[in-house]
Design an enzyme around this catalytic site. Structure first.
Site, PDB file in Angstrom:
ATOM      1  N   PRO A 141       0.786  -1.238   0.000  1.00 39.27           N
ATOM      2  CG  PRO A 141      -0.094  -1.056   2.150  1.00 39.27           C
ATOM      3  CD  PRO A 141       0.547  -2.034   1.219  1.00 39.27           C
ATOM      4  CD  GLU A 159       5.802  -1.152  10.528  1.00 42.44           C
ATOM      5  OE1 GLU A 159       5.664  -0.973  11.751  1.00 42.44           O
ATOM      6  OE2 GLU A 159       6.799  -1.710  10.028  1.00 42.44           O
ATOM      7  CE  LYS A 175       9.534  -5.285  15.334  1.00 38.46           C
ATOM      8  NZ  LYS A 175      10.760  -5.596  14.585  1.00 38.46           N
TER       9      LYS A 175
END
Length: 341
Positions: A141, A159, A175
């Site tokens: 994204p 992220e 994570k």
């Protein structure tokens, strides 16, 4: 040239090209303009935000791109060749650093450290074609390509560091990485690490949040990408803080440092022989008081034929050295596939 994925705007993961009306460089978060545009923040700003001097090169700490018109970007990529040169930390050196980190954890100095290696390449072909190939191999994204002529940045980040819409701010720290969903779902080590980083982001957001508004929205959510699975959690808050104030209180991203953050950054700088520069910084758009910033993971930058890519893993007490190296290599696979190592 600035080409970005629509994920920055909550749109489908297609590519868009922005007209560049100007480029400015800054060295302090306190000096950045209040204009709309695209920003890139170097990890080296840790010296300003948490008071820990880290290795850095002569690359600008802050890049501000004034943007104009936007249009969809459709182009097929031409062939490119990446020639592997070296690791800043090869397998043997990486495994040794993991052992050193585990000793620091055992002594109670830190609880988790994100350790990375830098991979040097020679590039034969155009950087834009490399970016397009990277994006087609693994769509994410927050992918973008920024060409400043003197140097370029390629990111395939998935992220979200921070997104602000109105008075709501959201972070989705990642994570946990695996090639198999079930393995990731059952991995207690990854879940413990994810929870640790989530708590750090809750703490960071509490510094700029309205009292009592910090809350966890998602826990241990798994996303599938073409070469791997990733686990993230989501924390949100209400805030009336300004852009610079938010960054000064939350940067660098907790997911790429460790816990506690300041001590983790100090140890990282001792163990990693390379400057991170833009890797583990953040980048994205500011539009009035709203903004979207990605964590600069899966990121490379370079000049002409020289190219530097980075990858790492989070080390906790029960980390297995060989597994951490395998995880590090898995994060390179969409960019360059190693036949050995």
């Amino acid at each position: 040239m600035l080409v970005v994925c629509g994920g920055f705007f909550d749109k489908p993961w297609k590519l868009y090209q922005f007209q560049i009306k100007g480029i400015e460089f800054y060295s302090s978060l306190k000096d950045i303009p209040k204009e709309n545009g695209f920003f890139v923040f170097s990890y080296s700003l840790s010296a300003e935000t948490i008071g820990v001097k880290v290795k850095s090169s002569d690359l600008p700490k802050i890049i501000f791109v004034k943007i104009g018109e936007v249009k969809e970007f459709n182009k097929t990529y031409e062939p490119v060749i990446l020639e592997f040169v070296s690791f800043s930390l090869n397998k043997e050196a990486y495994l040794q650093r993991v052992k050193e980190i585990k000793r620091e954890i055992e002594k109670g100095v830190v609880y988790q450290i994100n350790l990375s290696t830098k991979i040097d390449f020679f590039l034969e072909g155009q950087p834009l074609d490399l970016f397009l190939k990277f994006f087609q191999t693994q769509k994410t994204p927050y992918a973008f390509f920024l060409d400043l002529k003197d140097f370029f940045i390629i990111s395939g980040s998935m992220e979200l560091f921070l997104q602000k819409r109105g008075d709501t701010i959201v972070s989705k720290p990642i994570k946990g990485t695996a090639k198999n969903r079930k393995i990731l779902e059952e991995n207690l080590k990854d879940k413990a690490e994810n929870l640790m980083i989530l708590d750090m982001m809750r703490n960071d957001l509490s510094k700029i949040a309205m009292v009592g508004t910090v809350e966890v929205k998602e826990l241990f959510k798994i996303e599938e990408y073409s070469t791997l699975f990733q686990m993230h959690s989501t924390v949100s808050a209400k805030t009336n803080a300004k852009f610079e104030e938010i960054l000064l209180n939350t940067f660098p991203p907790a997911s790429v440092t460790g816990a506690p953050k300041k001590k983790a950054v100090e140890i990282i700088d001792l163990l990693e022989p390379h400057p991170r520069d833009y890797y583990c910084g953040c980048a994205g758009f500011r539009l009035e008081d709203d903004f979207t910033l990605s964590v600069l993971i899966r990121t490379a930058f370079g000049t002409k034929e020289k190219l530097f890519y980075f990858a790492g893993s989070g080390i906790v007490y029960d980390s297995q050295e060989e597994e951490e190296w395998k995880e590090t290599l898995s994060k390179i696979q969409a960019f360059y596939s190693f036949s050995s190592y």
